[in-house]
Write a protein that holds these residues in place. Structure first.
Motif, PDB file in Angstrom:
ATOM      1  N   UNK A   1       0.851  -1.182   0.000  1.00 43.70           N
ATOM      2  CA  UNK A   1       0.000   0.000   0.000  1.00 43.70           C
ATOM      3  C   UNK A   1       0.894   1.241   0.000  1.00 43.70           C
ATOM      4  N   UNK A   2       0.725   2.082  -1.007  1.00 40.43           N
ATOM      5  CA  UNK A   2       1.587   3.256  -1.150  1.00 40.43           C
ATOM      6  C   UNK A   2       1.172   4.392  -0.225  1.00 40.43           C
ATOM      7  N   UNK A   3       0.004   4.287   0.396  1.00 42.20           N
ATOM      8  CA  UNK A   3      -0.534   5.366   1.226  1.00 42.20           C
ATOM      9  C   UNK A   3      -0.181   5.193   2.701  1.00 42.20           C
ATOM     10  N   UNK A   4      -0.049   6.322   3.394  1.00 44.88           N
ATOM     11  CA  UNK A   4       0.025   6.296   4.854  1.00 44.88           C
ATOM     12  C   UNK A   4      -1.405   6.126   5.346  1.00 44.88           C
ATOM     13  N   UNK A   5      -1.628   5.151   6.199  1.00 45.62           N
ATOM     14  CA  UNK A   5      -2.977   4.887   6.693  1.00 45.62           C
ATOM     15  C   UNK A   5      -3.045   5.164   8.186  1.00 45.62           C
TER      16      UNK A   5
ATOM     17  N   UNK B   1     -16.201   0.971  19.525  1.00 45.94           N
ATOM     18  CA  UNK B   1     -15.026   0.154  19.236  1.00 45.94           C
ATOM     19  C   UNK B   1     -14.786  -0.007  17.744  1.00 45.94           C
ATOM     20  N   UNK B   2     -15.575   0.673  16.934  1.00 44.93           N
ATOM     21  CA  UNK B   2     -15.467   0.596  15.487  1.00 44.93           C
ATOM     22  C   UNK B   2     -14.171   1.264  15.030  1.00 44.93           C
ATOM     23  N   UNK B   3     -13.547   0.691  14.006  1.00 49.92           N
ATOM     24  CA  UNK B   3     -12.333   1.263  13.446  1.00 49.92           C
ATOM     25  C   UNK B   3     -12.694   2.047  12.194  1.00 49.92           C
ATOM     26  N   UNK B   4     -12.164   3.277  12.112  1.00 44.04           N
ATOM     27  CA  UNK B   4     -12.390   4.088  10.925  1.00 44.04           C
ATOM     28  C   UNK B   4     -11.053   4.651  10.449  1.00 44.04           C
ATOM     29  N   UNK B   5     -10.985   4.907   9.166  1.00 41.88           N
ATOM     30  CA  UNK B   5      -9.770   5.461   8.575  1.00 41.88           C
ATOM     31  C   UNK B   5      -9.876   6.978   8.549  1.00 41.88           C
ATOM     32  N   UNK B   6      -8.796   7.623   8.961  1.00 43.69           N
ATOM     33  CA  UNK B   6      -8.757   9.078   8.978  1.00 43.69           C
ATOM     34  C   UNK B   6      -7.989   9.587   7.761  1.00 43.69           C
ATOM     35  N   UNK B   7      -8.396  10.754   7.287  1.00 44.11           N
ATOM     36  CA  UNK B   7      -7.750  11.384   6.144  1.00 44.11           C
ATOM     37  C   UNK B   7      -6.429  12.011   6.595  1.00 44.11           C
ATOM     38  N   UNK B   8      -5.289  11.497   6.139  1.00 39.81           N
ATOM     39  CA  UNK B   8      -3.996  12.018   6.600  1.00 39.81           C
ATOM     40  C   UNK B   8      -3.720  13.457   6.162  1.00 39.81           C
ATOM     41  N   UNK B   9      -4.505  13.978   5.216  1.00 41.75           N
ATOM     42  CA  UNK B   9      -4.297  15.349   4.763  1.00 41.75           C
ATOM     43  C   UNK B   9      -5.149  16.360   5.531  1.00 41.75           C
ATOM     44  N   UNK B  10      -6.082  15.889   6.347  1.00 42.24           N
ATOM     45  CA  UNK B  10      -6.929  16.799   7.126  1.00 42.24           C
ATOM     46  C   UNK B  10      -6.079  17.488   8.197  1.00 42.24           C
TER      47      UNK B  10
ATOM     48  N   UNK C   1      -6.666  18.609  11.230  1.00 41.79           N
ATOM     49  CA  UNK C   1      -6.780  18.115  12.599  1.00 41.79           C
ATOM     50  C   UNK C   1      -6.111  16.751  12.745  1.00 41.79           C
ATOM     51  N   UNK C   2      -6.107  15.944  11.686  1.00 42.50           N
ATOM     52  CA  UNK C   2      -5.451  14.630  11.726  1.00 42.50           C
ATOM     53  C   UNK C   2      -3.934  14.818  11.774  1.00 42.50           C
ATOM     54  N   UNK C   3      -3.425  15.803  11.037  1.00 39.00           N
ATOM     55  CA  UNK C   3      -1.991  16.105  11.077  1.00 39.00           C
ATOM     56  C   UNK C   3      -1.553  16.478  12.490  1.00 39.00           C
ATOM     57  N   UNK C   4      -2.401  17.214  13.204  1.00 40.00           N
ATOM     58  CA  UNK C   4      -2.079  17.589  14.589  1.00 40.00           C
ATOM     59  C   UNK C   4      -2.050  16.352  15.483  1.00 40.00           C
ATOM     60  N   UNK C   5      -2.984  15.432  15.271  1.00 40.44           N
ATOM     61  CA  UNK C   5      -3.008  14.191  16.049  1.00 40.44           C
ATOM     62  C   UNK C   5      -1.733  13.389  15.797  1.00 40.44           C
ATOM     63  N   UNK C   6      -1.320  13.306  14.546  1.00 37.41           N
ATOM     64  CA  UNK C   6      -0.100  12.568  14.203  1.00 37.41           C
ATOM     65  C   UNK C   6       1.115  13.214  14.858  1.00 37.41           C
TER      66      UNK C   6
END
Length: 98
Positions: free
Chosen positions: A60-64, A73-82, A84-89
């Protein structure tokens, strides 16, 4: 007679190689494709219990970024370009630094 033994040996060998190759990635817990098909970009920070970061790989070429929600408890994928997600990372990386 020798031709039959060689033929059977080749068929058995090819069968073994095919089965072991198909099981090799699954047995290691690796998924041979990207986990995220759709991503969430809306702010949901207060609902997140944990976050896992998966860097690009040969499969997979993408950062997930996969978040587990608190209540369901559900798992969801976050948009790495958002933003607020960048701040979490950045926060996760800062906490892991010695």
């Amino acid at each position: 007679m020798l031709c039959k033994i060689i033929s059977i040996s080749v068929v058995v060998f090819l069968g073994f190689v095919t089965i072991s190759e198909g099981m090799s990635l699954r047995g290691l817990g690796a998924d041979p494709r990207c986990r995220c098909i759709e991503t969430e970009s809306r702010r949901i920070g207060k609902y997140i219990e944990s976050v896992e970061l998966f860097p690009p790989s040969p499969h997979c070429k993408d950062t997930e970024i996969i978040a587990t929600l608190k209540i369901s408890g559900k798992e969801i994928c976050l948009d790495p370009t958002a933003p607020w997600v960048k701040k979490v990372i950045d926060k996760i990386i800062a906490n892991k630094s010695p």
